[in-house]
Design a protein around this motif. Structure first.
Motif, PDB file in Angstrom:
ATOM      1  N   ALA A 149       0.823  -1.206   0.000  1.00 43.68           N
ATOM      2  CA  ALA A 149       0.000   0.000   0.000  1.00 43.68           C
ATOM      3  C   ALA A 149       0.859   1.258   0.000  1.00 43.68           C
ATOM      4  N   VAL A 150       1.923   1.239   0.803  1.00 41.95           N
ATOM      5  CA  VAL A 150       2.843   2.383   0.826  1.00 41.95           C
ATOM      6  C   VAL A 150       3.448   2.605  -0.558  1.00 41.95           C
ATOM      7  N   ALA A 151       3.884   1.529  -1.202  1.00 43.66           N
ATOM      8  CA  ALA A 151       4.482   1.649  -2.528  1.00 43.66           C
ATOM      9  C   ALA A 151       3.492   2.217  -3.536  1.00 43.66           C
ATOM     10  N   ASP A 152       2.253   1.744  -3.489  1.00 45.06           N
ATOM     11  CA  ASP A 152       1.239   2.231  -4.430  1.00 45.06           C
ATOM     12  C   ASP A 152       0.982   3.723  -4.241  1.00 45.06           C
ATOM     13  N   VAL A 165       8.795   4.014  -8.568  1.00 45.93           N
ATOM     14  CA  VAL A 165       8.613   3.114  -7.430  1.00 45.93           C
ATOM     15  C   VAL A 165       8.251   1.728  -7.958  1.00 45.93           C
ATOM     16  N   THR A 166       9.025   0.731  -7.549  1.00 45.15           N
ATOM     17  CA  THR A 166       8.784  -0.650  -7.970  1.00 45.15           C
ATOM     18  C   THR A 166       8.687  -1.550  -6.753  1.00 45.15           C
ATOM     19  N   THR A 167       7.705  -2.442  -6.766  1.00 40.21           N
ATOM     20  CA  THR A 167       7.617  -3.489  -5.765  1.00 40.21           C
ATOM     21  C   THR A 167       7.972  -4.817  -6.417  1.00 40.21           C
ATOM     22  N   VAL A 168       8.895  -5.548  -5.807  1.00 36.85           N
ATOM     23  CA  VAL A 168       9.274  -6.882  -6.260  1.00 36.85           C
ATOM     24  C   VAL A 168       8.697  -7.896  -5.281  1.00 36.85           C
TER      25      VAL A 168
END
Length: 230
Positions: A149-152, A165-168
């Protein structure tokens, strides 16, 4: 020279991506939990710089000072302790939330001016547990769902500043953390069944090396073979 701040570089995925970036001559700023650990990292990665903070202590993280320009912030460090909700202690819940969620938020806040200046990149190394919560994984998964959620939110907020910003989302990976998980699950640990840290590191490297103007918001990495017992 490209500069990266990496948490969790002491082992597992963090060490694997630090190896890749160091070998090609990038500048590393490595976050360690103690002065002793910082000395070990500085010795391993010649020419790197270190910072010391306890990710389980928000005040320790908030007191950090970072460079004026930073190309990449890599959130790799994490902790896990399994327990069913009925037996979950407040202390274990608090530690996992502090290390896996609160610390990345605070560190990102500190680094944002430097990242904006460089039109840089934030990489959150999450987990498949950040997508689906299994029995006994409530605390860890909660922290990782929150991190997604923080990343989004951050991705949308920082687009105007040129910060990507990328989430892996790696599936189970052959790391010391995974060995601990198997012990808690009462299962025999066989590292050959899981992703190699180097595989996840190669995915992260690809995200870092994207052509300017392109972005990968999310990427999931899974082993080709199905999980044993499924």
């Amino acid at each position: 020279m490209t500069r990266h701040l990496i948490t969790g570089a002491g082992s597992g995925i963090g060490a694997a991506i630090a190896d890749v970036l160091h070998e090609r001559g990038d500048q590393l700023l490595l976050l360690a939990r103690s002065e002793e650990r910082a000395a070990e990292l500085a010795s391993r990665y010649d020419g790197s710089s270190t910072l010391v903070a306890d990710l389980a202590d928000p005040a320790s993280v908030a007191a950090l000072e970072v460079p004026d320009a930073l190309d990449t912030l890599l959130h790799v460090a994490g902790v896990v302790d399994l327990a069913p909700v009925a037996e979950l202690s407040a202390e274990d819940l608090r530690e996992q939330v502090d290390v896996n969620l609160v610390a990345p938020v605070l560190l990102t806040q500190i680094c944002l001016p430097a990242l904006r200046r460089a039109r840089g990149l934030v990489v959150f190394v999450n987990s498949s547990a950040g997508l689906v919560a299994s029995p006994t994984w409530a605390a860890y998964a909660s922290s990782k769902f929150g991190l997604r959620a923080v990343a989004d939110a951050l991705r949308a907020e920082e687009q105007e500043h040129g910060v990507r910003v990328t989430t892996v989302f790696p599936s189970r990976t052959a790391t010391p953390m995974q060995e601990k998980v198997h012990e808690q699950e009462g299962r025999v640990y066989d590292s050959t069944q899981w992703l190699r840290p180097e595989t996840v590191a190669d995915t992260i490297r690809h995200v870092i090396d994207l052509t300017p103007g392109a972005t990968i918001p999310e990427v999931t990495v899974r082993p080709l073979a199905p999980r044993p017992g499924t």
